[in-house]
Write an enzyme that holds these catalytic residues in place. Structure first.
Site, PDB file in Angstrom:
ATOM      1  N   CYS A  67     -24.626   4.048  -5.392  1.00  0.00           N
ATOM      2  CA  CYS A  67     -24.086   5.509  -4.774  1.00  0.00           C
ATOM      3  C   CYS A  67     -23.898   6.476  -5.982  1.00  0.00           C
ATOM      4  CB  CYS A  67     -23.500   6.096  -3.871  1.00  0.00           C
ATOM      5  SG  CYS A  67     -21.415   6.090  -4.464  1.00  0.00           S
ATOM      6  N   GLY A  70     -20.502   5.781  -7.010  1.00  0.00           N
ATOM      7  CA  GLY A  70     -20.367   4.203  -6.806  1.00  0.00           C
ATOM      8  C   GLY A  70     -18.508   4.505  -6.042  1.00  0.00           C
ATOM      9  N   ILE A  71     -18.196   5.165  -5.552  1.00  0.00           N
ATOM     10  CA  ILE A  71     -16.952   4.643  -5.112  1.00  0.00           C
ATOM     11  C   ILE A  71     -17.074   5.223  -3.266  1.00  0.00           C
ATOM     12  CG2 ILE A  71     -14.037   6.534  -4.793  1.00  0.00           C
ATOM     13  CD1 ILE A  71     -15.040   7.861  -7.216  1.00  0.00           C
ATOM     14  N   MET A  73     -19.343   3.373  -2.068  1.00  0.00           N
ATOM     15  CA  MET A  73     -20.474   2.110  -2.083  1.00  0.00           C
ATOM     16  C   MET A  73     -19.122   1.701  -1.896  1.00  0.00           C
ATOM     17  SD  MET A  73     -23.037   1.836  -0.644  1.00  0.00           S
ATOM     18  CE  MET A  73     -24.806   2.799  -0.822  1.00  0.00           C
ATOM     19  N   HIS A 100     -12.799 -12.929 -13.439  1.00  0.00           N
ATOM     20  CA  HIS A 100     -11.282 -13.133 -13.286  1.00  0.00           C
ATOM     21  C   HIS A 100     -11.485 -12.632 -11.563  1.00  0.00           C
ATOM     22  CE1 HIS A 100     -10.063 -12.101 -17.500  1.00  0.00           C
ATOM     23  NE2 HIS A 100     -10.476 -13.352 -17.448  1.00  0.00           N
ATOM     24  N   ARG A 134      -6.239 -19.856 -13.298  1.00  0.00           N
ATOM     25  CA  ARG A 134      -5.071 -19.394 -13.150  1.00  0.00           C
ATOM     26  C   ARG A 134      -5.656 -17.853 -12.334  1.00  0.00           C
ATOM     27  NH1 ARG A 134      -6.683 -17.465 -18.221  1.00  0.00           N
ATOM     28  NH2 ARG A 134      -6.280 -14.974 -18.486  1.00  0.00           N
TER      29      ARG A 134
END
Length: 144
Positions: A67, A70-71, A73, A100, A134
């Site tokens: 978008c 990007g936030i 979406m 990670h 981990r």
């Protein structure tokens, strides 16, 4: 990872970058399912985020959402149990979110990300593997 099926979607503000990424990824051998939008006409990003996330959950394939920032979406995608969406603006983020966080959806921002950088981040996101170890315990803690 060998090229496979990949889901991709955007709203109107991410449509241009989505089209660039589709061409780039297709040339890399990826089979793409474009889940919309299909033009620059104003539309609602959550509709496309939810459709893509349902596919990712059902199939186990990865997705890319785009978008303007990007936030939106990323927020909509992360509402889904089983989705770990990451908004990336740098190659390092694309690498570590796979290594990670075992992210399965890459979120990009057309209004702040150059196409060459978006293509580089997609390559990294799609080729990196989850390291486990981990990190596995921490990923499991995300969704109680």
């Amino acid at each position: 990872m060998l090229p496979s099926l990949l889901y991709i979607a955007s709203d109107h503000a991410g449509y241009g970058l989505k089209e660039i990424l589709k061409t780039y990824l297709h040339e890399k051998g990826w089979k793409l399912e474009d889940m919309g939008a299909h033009s620059h006409e104003s539309c609602d990003y959550p509709v496309f985020a939810h459709q893509l996330c349902k596919k990712v959950i059902d199939t186990g394939h990865k997705g890319i959402l785009i978008c303007g920032s990007g936030i939106g979406m990323c927020i909509a995608a992360n509402r889904h149990h089983g989705i770990r969406a990451a908004l990336c603006t740098h190659e390092f983020q694309a690498k570590v979110t796979r290594n990670h966080n075992d992210a399965n959806v890459l979120c990009l921002a057309e209004r702040i990300t150059a196409p060459a950088l978006a293509c580089a981040m997609a390559d990294i996101f799609l080729s990196e593997e989850f390291e486990g170890g981990r990190h596995e315990r921490r990923v499991q803690m995300i969704e109680p």
